[in-house]
Design an enzyme around this catalytic site. Structure first.
Site: not given
Lengths: 246, 461
Positions: A139, A152
Site C-alpha cells: 500500500s 497498518y
C-alpha cells in the site's frame, strides 16, 4: 496458454477485479479466502466469466501452520504455478491498536507475518522450478508512517521491504516479485465516504494490476499518480511532517 | 472544465456539487437532477448483507430503499433523510446456460456489463431501454421497456426467476409459478417489496453487432400510426418526434426501424465511452429557439424521405450513453421527464391534444420519443406499459413555467384514460397516481415495511 494462478484473499474487492481479467482470458484459478459463502460466489463469477478451471479453498491465512499443506494442495490442483497473488489483509482499527498492543499485533500478523510465511514457501518453490511471479498487495500507506494509520502503514512498510529483499535474491533465479501499492480505491466499502469521488475505480485498478503482473513490473503504484504523490510525501522533512495532521 | 484522466465506469449515485449542508447527510439526485434529497448511502457488497446492515444502522428508523445506478429521473430512487442501499457492489455473474441463454447474476450487474459478457458469446439483451447503465434489479423494479415492446413485451417478461429478501430476513424464490404473487408485485414494484439479491435473464441469440436500420420521415400523428401498422412485425421501432413546431410541421418526425443483422460478423466488446459532458449549461441555453433549431437540423439531417443502413447497436440503442453525464446539458436546475401511456381507445386524439399543448407552450425539449406499446401482457402488478401509444419528452426546469404545464399534461393524460411512468416522474399528485394505478392498494400489501421512496411517500399521502 492458460496461466496457473493462486489467489490468496480472493474475496477482497481488488483481488476479485484483478481475477476477473484472468478469468476472461481463460486462466486457471485456485482461490483461497476465509468466508465460504463469499468465496463460493466469487468462484461462480470467475467460472462464468470464462476461467478454464476454478477451485476454491476456505482457510484462515492467519494460521501459519496451515500454509505448507495449503500451498502444496493449490500447486497440485493447478498442475503447477505461474502466478501467486497475495491480496489478503486488514485495515484494522488504528485507535484500538493505539490502546491495545494485541490489536496492533493482530494487524501486523495478518498483513506482514502471514505473507512472509507464505512467500517463503512460494519463493523456494518458484526458485526450484526457475519460474513464477509473486505479486503482493502492499500500500502507499507503507511509504511513510502517518498518525491516522501507522500500524497498518508499518505492516505494509514491512512487507514492501521484505519484497524488495526477496526480489534482490530471486530475480537471478528467474522468479519475479511484483510490489503493488494501491492508493485509495473506490470499493463497495468506501462508496459514499467523504471525498470518494477522487478514489480510483476498483475495476480500473484491477485491470492495471493485471497488466503490471503480466509485464513483471518490480514495483507499481495504482493509479500511477501515487508514485509522484508519495515521492513528495517522502521528501517532506520529518521536523515538518511530525506537525501535520495526516 | 474537467476531463477525467481515465474514464471510470459511469457509476452514479451522484453526490451533488451544489451542497451547502456539510454536516448532515449529503443530498443526492437522480438522473433528472430534480428533486434532491439528503440521504445516507449504505453500500451492499454481498447477498447476505441485507437485512444485516439494517441492524448496523439502528434499524434504519427513517426507512430504506435499494438503488442501483440512479438512472430513474425523479424520486422513485430517492428517499429524503433515509438510507439508500446501493446495490452496485453485487456485480457478480453466477451462471450462464449456453443452451437456453439464461444468465443468472447478482442484482447490481448493469446491462452494460451483461452486454460486455454476452455479445462476444453471441447473445443479446431480450429488452433494452435507451441507456445500458442500469442494473438488472432496477430494470425489474421499474419493469422497463424498449423499442421491441410491441413484439417482446417488457423486461419482466424475460426474467424467469429472482430471489427477494424481506427486511424480516425471509428469502423467497420468485417465478411465474413459485411465489407468483410476490413475483408479480416485485416486477414494476419500484424496489418497495424487498431487496432483489440475484435474478435470471433470458438472453437472445445474435450473430452480429450490426442493426439493419431504416429511418422514414413522417408528418403528423396519423402518418406515424400508419407506419406503425405497416411495420408491426419489425423487431425494433421507435420515433423521434418534434414537439416544438406548430402548423405544417406539427408532429413531424422520423420513424426508426431496426432488426439484428442476420449476416454473421465480428462480435467484439464495446469500447469504453470517452466523452463526459464537461459542465452545466446555463439555464437560458435551452430555449424554444435553440430547441426548434435542433429539431430542424435533426429532421433534415435525414435529407431523403427514407434511409437504410447497417449501424452498430451502440448508437442505435444508446445514442446518449456515448456522452457520460449528458444530463448536465439541462443545467443545475435539471429536467422533468414526462411519459404517458394512453390506451388505444383515446390514443390518437390524446396524443394530438397533448402534443398541441406542448408545442403551444414553447417549453418542450428536443428529446421526444413516440412509440406504440404492443399487447404482450406485462407481468408486473404495477407495470407501466399497456397497449396503446406512449410519448416521452424532457422539459428543462424553468421556474414558474414547467410545473403548471406538467400538471396540465398529467390531467389531460388521465382524461384520455392514460397513466404516467413512475420511473420518470417527479410531479404526479397522489390523486393522479391513485386514479391511474387503481391496483395500488393491493400492491401496498406486498410493500416491505422498512422500504419506501420519495415517490411512494408523495403519491400515497
Amino acid at each position: 496458454m492458460a496461466k496457473k494462478i493462486l489467489v490468496l484473499g480472493a474475496t477482497s474487492s481488488i483481488a476479485e477485479h484483478t481475477a476477473r481479467v484472468w478469468a476472461k482470458r481463460g486462466d486457471s484459478l485456485y482461490l483461497v479466502a476465509r468466508n465460504a459463502e463469499k468465496l463460493a460466489t466469487v468462484g461462480a463469477d470467475l467460472k462464468t466469466r470464462g476461467a478454464s478451471f476454478v477451485e476454491t479453498k476456505v482457510a484462515d491465512l492467519d494460521d501459519l501452520d496451515l500454509h505448507p499443506q495449503l500451498l502444496a494442495e493449490a500447486v497440485t490442483a493447478l498442475g503447477g504455478l505461474d502466478i501467486a497473488y497475495l491480496a489478503h489483509g486488514v485495515l484494522g482499527d488504528q485507535a484500538e491498536a493505539e490502546r491495545d498492543a494485541i490489536a496492533a499485533e493482530a494487524i501486523l500478523h495478518t498483513n506482514f507475518v502471514s505473507p512472509v510465511s507464505l512467500l517463503t514457501w512460494l519463493a523456494n518453490f518458484c526458485v526450484k522450478q526457475k519460474h513464477g511471479t509473486l505479486a503482493v498487495l502492499s500500500s502507499v500507506a507503507g511509504d511513510r508512517g502517518r498518525k491516522s494509520n501507522y500500524v497498518y502503514g508499518s505492516s505494509k512498510a514491512g512487507i514492501s521491504a521484505f519484497l524488495g529483499g526477496l526480489r534482490n535474491r530471486v530475480d537471478r533465479e528467474g522468479v519475479s516479485v511484483v510490489t503493488i501499492k494501491p492508493g485509495p480505491v473506490k470499493t463497495p466499502m468506501t462508496a459514499g465516504m467523504e471525498g470518494n469521488e477522487k478514489f480510483a475505480d476498483v475495476s480500473t485498478v484491477g485491470k492495471n494490476i493485471a497488466r503490471a503482473i503480466d509485464s513483471r513490473r518490480d514495483e507499481v503504484y495504482v493509479p500511477g499518480k501515487w508514485r509522484i504523490i508519495m515521492a513528495i510525501v517522502r521528501a517532506v522533512p520529518e521536523s515538518i511532517f511530525k506537525k501535520t495532521n495526516t | 472544465m474537467e476531463m477525467p484522466e481515465t474514464v471510470e465506469t459511469p457509476l452514479l449515485f451522484q453526490r451533488t456539487t451544489e451542497n451547502d449542508n456539510h454536516d448532515g447527510p449529503v443530498p443526492f439526485e437522480s438522473w433528472g437532477r430534480y428533486p434532491r434529497f439528503p440521504a445516507k448511502l449504505v453500500p451492499l457488497a454481498w447477498q447476505s448483507d441485507f437485512p444485516r446492515v439494517v441492524e448496523e444502522h439502528d434499524n434504519m428508523p427513517t426507512g430504506a430503499l435499494p438503488v442501483g445506478m440512479g438512472r430513474s429521473y425523479g424520486d422513485v430512487g430517492l428517499l429524503r433523510d433515509g438510507h439508500l442501499l446501493v446495490m452496485t457492489g453485487l456485480d457478480r455473474l453466477l451462471h450462464f446456460d449456453e443452451q437456453t441463454g439464461v444468465l443468472t447474476c447478482e442484482a447490481g450487474v448493469t446491462l452494460a456489463q451483461i452486454l460486455d459478457f454476452a455479445v462476444p458469446r453471441g447473445w443479446f439483451l431480450p429488452v433494452t431501454p435507451g441507456t445500458k447503465y442500469v442494473t438488472i434489479a432496477g430494470a425489474i423494479a421499474n419493469d422497463i421497456h424498449g423499442k421491441n415492446h410491441h413484439v417482446a413485451g417488457t423486461f419482466g417478461n424475460h426474467v424467469p426467476m429472482f430471489e427477494l429478501v424481506r427486511s424480516d430476513g425471509t428469502r423467497m424464490l420468485c417465478s411465474p409459478t413459485q411465489n407468483a404473487d410476490w413475483y408479480a408485485a416485485t416486477i414494476g414494484g419500484m424496489g418497495l417489496t424487498g431487496v432483489i439479491t440475484w435474478a435470471q435473464l433470458r438472453l437472445k441469440k445474435i450473430v452480429s453487432r450490426l442493426i439493419d436500420y431504416q429511418g422514414i420521415q413522417f408528418h403528423g400523428v396519423d402518418e406515424f400510426l400508419a407506419l406503425t401498422e405497416q411495420y408491426k412485425n419489425v423487431e425494433y421501432t421507435v420515433s423521434w418526434v418534434d414537439c416544438a413546431s406548430t402548423g405544417k410541421n406539427f408532429a413531424r418526425g422520423v420513424f426508426m426501424l431496426g432488426e439484428h443483422s442476420v449476416m454473421p460478423d465480428e462480435l467484439h466488446e464495446s469500447p469504453e465511452p470517452k466523452l463526459v459532458f464537461p459542465f452545466n449549461l446555463p439555464g437560458f441555453a435551452l430555449n424554444q429557439y435553440s430547441v426548434k433549431a435542433f429539431n430542424t437540423v435533426f429532421f433534415h439531417k435525414q435529407i431523403k424521405r427514407r434511409v437504410r443502413a447497417l449501424q452498430d447497436y451502440e448508437p442505435f440503442f444508446y445514442p446518449l450513453d456515448a456522452v457520460l453525464k449528458w444530463n448536465r446539458m439541462y443545467g443545475k436546475r435539471g429536467l422533468l421527464q414526462f411519459q404517458y401511456a394512453i390506451p388505444w381507445a383515446h390514443a390518437r386524439e390524446g396524443t394530438i391534444a397533448i402534443m398541441e399543448a406542448v408545442a403551444k407552450s414553447g417549453l418542450a425539449s428536443f428529446l421526444a420519443v413516440l412509440k406504440v406499446f404492443g399487447d404482450v401482457p406485462s407481468p408486473g402488478m404495477m407495470s407501466f406499459p399497456q397497449p396503446g401509444v406512449t410519448l416521452a419528452l424532457d422539459f428543462p426546469i424553468k421556474p414558474g413555467k414547467s410545473f403548471p404545464l406538467f400538471d396540465r399534461l398529467a390531467d389531460m393524460t388521465l382524461e384520455f384514460g392514460g397513466k404516467l411512468y413512475p420511473a420518470k416522474d417527479a410531479r404526479m399528485t397522489s390523486g393522479q397516481f391513485q386514479t391511474s394505478y387503481p391496483q395500488w392498494q393491493e400492491f401496498a400489501k406486498y410493500k416491505d415495511p422498512l422500504l419506501t421512496s420519495g415517490f411512494w411517500e408523495r403519491v400515497t399521502i
